[in-house]
Each structure stands twice: as structure tokens, then as C-alpha cells.
Scaffold this motif. Structure first.
Motif, PDB file in Angstrom:
ATOM      1  N   PHE A  67     -33.099   9.082 -18.502  1.00  0.00           N
ATOM      2  CA  PHE A  67     -32.332   8.299 -17.536  1.00  0.00           C
ATOM      3  C   PHE A  67     -32.639   8.821 -16.131  1.00  0.00           C
TER       4      PHE A  67
ATOM      5  N   LEU B 270     -36.545   0.163 -18.477  1.00  0.00           N
ATOM      6  CA  LEU B 270     -35.453  -0.800 -18.366  1.00  0.00           C
ATOM      7  C   LEU B 270     -34.749  -0.601 -17.029  1.00  0.00           C
TER       8      LEU B 270
ATOM      9  N   VAL C 227     -31.363  -7.350 -17.977  1.00  0.00           N
ATOM     10  CA  VAL C 227     -32.111  -6.117 -17.745  1.00  0.00           C
ATOM     11  C   VAL C 227     -33.584  -6.411 -17.953  1.00  0.00           C
TER      12      VAL C 227
ATOM     13  N   LEU D 134     -38.725   5.731 -23.808  1.00  0.00           N
ATOM     14  CA  LEU D 134     -37.924   4.842 -22.954  1.00  0.00           C
ATOM     15  C   LEU D 134     -37.527   5.575 -21.675  1.00  0.00           C
TER      16      LEU D 134
ATOM     17  N   ILE E 172     -34.730   4.596 -18.710  1.00  0.00           N
ATOM     18  CA  ILE E 172     -33.660   3.643 -18.414  1.00  0.00           C
ATOM     19  C   ILE E 172     -33.043   4.004 -17.076  1.00  0.00           C
ATOM     20  N   ASP E 173     -32.901   2.998 -16.221  1.00  0.00           N
ATOM     21  CA  ASP E 173     -32.297   3.247 -14.919  1.00  0.00           C
ATOM     22  C   ASP E 173     -30.867   3.748 -15.087  1.00  0.00           C
TER      23      ASP E 173
ATOM     24  N   TYR F  63     -28.716  -0.617 -27.930  1.00  0.00           N
ATOM     25  CA  TYR F  63     -28.884   0.801 -27.610  1.00  0.00           C
ATOM     26  C   TYR F  63     -29.165   1.661 -28.841  1.00  0.00           C
TER      27      TYR F  63
ATOM     28  N   GLU G  22     -26.697   3.245 -17.697  1.00  0.00           N
ATOM     29  CA  GLU G  22     -26.182   4.224 -18.656  1.00  0.00           C
ATOM     30  C   GLU G  22     -24.721   3.921 -18.997  1.00  0.00           C
TER      31      GLU G  22
END
Length: 443
Positions: free
Chosen positions: A122, A33, A18, A85, A87-88, A112, A92
Motif C-alpha cells: 500500500f 489499483l 477503481v 499488487l 494498492i493506493d 480483497y 485501504e
């Protein structure tokens, strides 16, 4: 000098890695990320966060992630709890992530763990680059269609007349047209070139300055254009350098380039010189025309000037995308953002200006895995030159291990390739002076 990004080798480790990206704006820093092979979609990120974030400079990211405190597990976990953050969405639900930061090479496992008050979002912020388009051999007709569609996407103009008129590209000066005719004429020589140079005061001054530059180390004084061309520089070199200057005078270097990128003329001169040195090391039965190898290197990035001319309002955004995705070839990002690449548009324009087939075809195919036709050797020389120069921080783009199959296809050993770049590095001061000369000529 550009900051190199050593890309992970392909394989299962790369697929599961990642990418960790540090971005910032007026509100502060943020960590993003996403899958390591993906492209960060800035437009999606801006929409998700409501912030116009951009990647920090490469040298700043390298310095930040190389801090001693981030080399321990404790410091790494503290880092991941210190900033907001994003995050893509594809990540997830994973129990832990193998993170890598490409400019510094920092790699660590993150389980995490986030702070109670930490902002975490996300969203779908990653795009898979369209590698397929870059691996096939492009053609002139396909280029025209792609360029037309890309221009239509960003302007109200509709193509109802000839493409050249629609794109609004400037015409070539008479001197440049004469030089192109000489370049394309296999029987042309210094007798035809000298009168053309004499009639152009600016070109005459440049030729004289090249002839007395330390790089060419001419013995004795150079007193005339005739001496400069015949005794010192030669037909091929004068024609190729003159074409490079002429092209640069038609289209200016964009002001809005990616931060930390290699200056345009420096990259052009270094690539041209290395293409020529590598060509001279090829076996005689595979050796191309050395002068054309130099010209291919000199004009290999010319399409970027055309992008700057056609898509000036979009160039700032494109530059931010390149900064945020240093692990990807810039042309892949251009394909995603603009629907056309510098290689397509540069090759098309050079063809329309009647440059030699080997030149525009090699430039079109410089990203192809298997270049085809008479230009294949020139395209492979270009690929190898860029790999070597990126390794030394003298060209933009991701750094990959030197490809032994590419060397083998040219008839070169890895040792010969390394020797060529070492020879070039020995002339850096002189090449930088030549770069300054070309930059002044443009100004």
C-alpha cells in the motif's frame, strides 16, 4: 492507429470505481489499483517498489484482459492472486472494490481476497490532476511565466535575457517568415505567393507533389508552379501546408513518443482536414475562415515538438506517464510532470512568430470548456475534430461521448458531425499518402 480508451461517464459509479493497471519490467508483471479518475504517479510507484515499472502497451493490455478465462468470476479472482499488487493508500480498508480496466472495458467486483504468499503493498501512488488550470482561459503573459518556471525547474539556466534566447529555440527560415507575412496579410494572393515558392526548391517540389496527389485529383497534367497553385491547390492551402512543413523542419518529431501513439504528421493532417470539412458545414453566419480552420488543425499539436526540444531528457518519463494514464488528457499529465503544457508553449511560440491571432489563441484554448474571443469557433472545431478522430482510433487521447452541446454551439447537428468524419474516412488512402509526403519532406 492508437488504442482508444473509452472513459467512464461521470457520476457515482465512476467515483467509486477503481482502475486496474497492468505494468511490467524485467522482473515480471504487477497489478496496480488506484481511483479511476486519478493519475498514476510513476515516480512514487518506482520509489515504493524499487522497480522501474512501466505500463504494458495498450494493444497488449487489451488482448490480455480480453482473454476468455477472465470473463468469469473465478478467472477474475485467480487473476488478482496471480501477480504482486500495489494498492493506493486511499483504497485501504474497503470491503470490496469495483475494478475496471480501461483498454478492454473489463469490469468486475473484487472482494480483497489475496493468496497467502502474494506480495501486496500500500502506498500513495495516485495524484489528482489539476483540472482547474485547464478549464480557465490561458493568456500570453501567464504562458511566459509558466514556460520560464518549467524550464528553470529542469535546467541550470536562469532567465536573465529575452525568453527566446534563454529557451534556445531556432529561428525561422527567410522563406517561412515570408509565408507567415503572406498568411497574416488579408490582401495577399497568389501573385505574391508564387515568387516565394519559386525561390525555395524544396517547397517548389512539395507543391508540385501535392498538386498531382490523388487527394486533390487535378484534371489534366500540372506543368508549373503557377498551375499547381492557381488551378489546383489555391492560395490558402499552399500557405497552410507550407507553414506546416516549415514548422516541422524547425523542430523535429521526438523519437521518444508514447508507444502506440498516432504518428505526428498523420494526426496533424487528419485533424486539419476534418476541421476544414466541419467548418464548411457551419451555417454561413457562424462559418470561420476555412483556410485558418485547416491551419489550426495542422498546428494544433505543434507544442509537442517544442516540448521535445526543450525537455528532451524528460520526454521518455513523460511518455511512460502518458502510457500509464491513457484515460487522462495528455496536457493534464504534462501539467503535472513538467508544470507546462504543449498548448501553452505551442501557443506562445506561434504568437511570437506572428501567426494569426485566431491560430495561436485557438491552440491555447483547445482544452477550455468555454473558449472566448474571436478564436472560440476555431477552438470548438478543434475539440470536436479530436473527439471524432479519437473515436476512430486516428488521434491520441481518451474517448468521450460526442458532446451535443459542443455541436450546438457551432450550429452543427450530431448527424452533420458524423457525416464529416465519414467523408474523411472515404479519403484515408489519399490522406495517408499526403502524410507520407509531409514526413518525407521533414526527413
Amino acid at each position: 492507429m492508437s488504442v482508444g480508451v473509452q472513459c467512464p461517464e461521470s457520476g457515482s459509479t465512476q467515483e467509486s470505481s477503481v482502475r486496474l493497471v497492468l505494468l511490467h519490467d524485467a522482473q515480471g508483471k504487477m497489478l496496480v489499483l488506484l481511483p479511476v479518475s486519478s493519475m498514476l504517479n510513476l515516480a512514487a510507484l518506482w520509489t515504493l517498489t524499487g522497480r522501474k515499472l512501466q505500463a504494458v502497451r495498450g494493444e497488449d493490455a487489451e488482448r490480455f484482459f480480453a482473454q476468455q478465462g477472465l470473463q468469469s468470476e473465478q478467472g477474475q479472482q485467480r487473476l488478482m492472486q496471480s501477480f504482486p499488487l500495489v494498492i493506493d493508500a486511499a483504497l485501504e480498508g474497503r470491503a470490496q472494490l469495483l475494478l475496471c480496466e480501461l483498454t478492454s472495458g473489463l469490469t468486475f467486483v473484487w472482494p480483497y481476497g489475496v493468496a497467502e504468499d502474494q506480495q501486496v503493498q500500500f502506498g500513495t501512488i495516485a495524484v489528482t490532476p489539476e483540472y482547474g488550470r485547464m478549464r480557465k482561459r490561458p493568456g500570453g503573459g501567464e504562458d511566459v511565466v509558466a514556460i520560464t518556471r518549467a524550464v528553470e525547474r529542469f535546467t541550470a539556466l536562469r532567465v536573465q535575457q529575452r525568453l527566446e534566447d534563454t529557451l534556445g529555440l531556432p529561428a525561422l527560415a527567410p522563406t517561412t517568415q515570408k509565408i507567415i507575412m503572406l498568411r497574416s496579410d488579408p490582401d495577399a494572393g497568389v501573385d505574391q505567393l508564387v515568387p516565394v515558392v519559386r525561390l525555395d526548391p524544396s517547397l517548389s517540389a512539395q507543391v508540385m507533389s501535392w498538386a498531382v496527389s490523388p487527394y486533390y485529383a487535378a484534371p489534366g497534367k500540372v506543368n508549373s508552379i503557377d498551375e499547381a497553385i492557381i488551378r489546383v491547390l489555391g492560395f490558402d492551402l499552399v500557405v497552410n501546408l507550407a507553414l506546416g512543413i516549415a514548422m516541422g523542419q524547425v523542430l523535429k518529431v521526438p523519437e521518444e513518443m508514447p508507444r502506440g501513439s498516432t504518428p505526428y504528421w498523420q494526426q496533424s493532417i487528419y485533424t486539419a482536414t476534418l476541421c476544414e470539412k466541419l467548418a464548411r458545414k457551419l451555417p454561413l453566419d457562424k462559418r470561420p475562415k476555412v483556410g485558418l480552420a485547416y491551419l489550426v488543425g495542422l498546428l494544433h499539436n505543434f507544442g509537442y515538438l517544442v516540448l521535445g526540444h526543450l525537455f528532451q531528457p524528460q520526454l521518455a518519463i513523460l511518455s511512460r506517464y502518458v502510457e500509464a494514464n491513457p484515460h487522462l488528457e495528455p496536457v493534464l499529465i504534462e501539467q503535472q510532470v513538467l508544470n507546462v503544457t504543449r498548448d501553452q508553449i505551442g501557443g506562445w511560440l506561434l504568437e511570437s512568430w506572428n501567426l494569426p491571432d485566431e491560430v495561436y489563441s485557438a491552440i491555447r484554448q483547445q482544452q477550455c470548456e468555454e473558449p472566448e474571443g474571436e478564436c472560440s469557433t476555431y477552438a470548438c472545431l478543434l475539440q470536436l475534430s479530436k473527439q471524432l478522430l479519437r473515436r476512430e482510433g486516428l488521434a491520441d487521447g481518451p474517448i468521450f461521448s460526442l458532446d451535443p452541446e459542443l455541436c450546438e454551439s457551432l450550429g452543427l447537428s450530431l448527424e452533420q458531425a458524423d457525416d464529416a468524419i465519414k467523408e474523411l474516412l472515404g479519403y484515408q488512402d489519399d490522406l495517408n499518402e499526403l502524410t507520407r509526403t509531409l514526413s518525407r519532406a521533414r526527413a
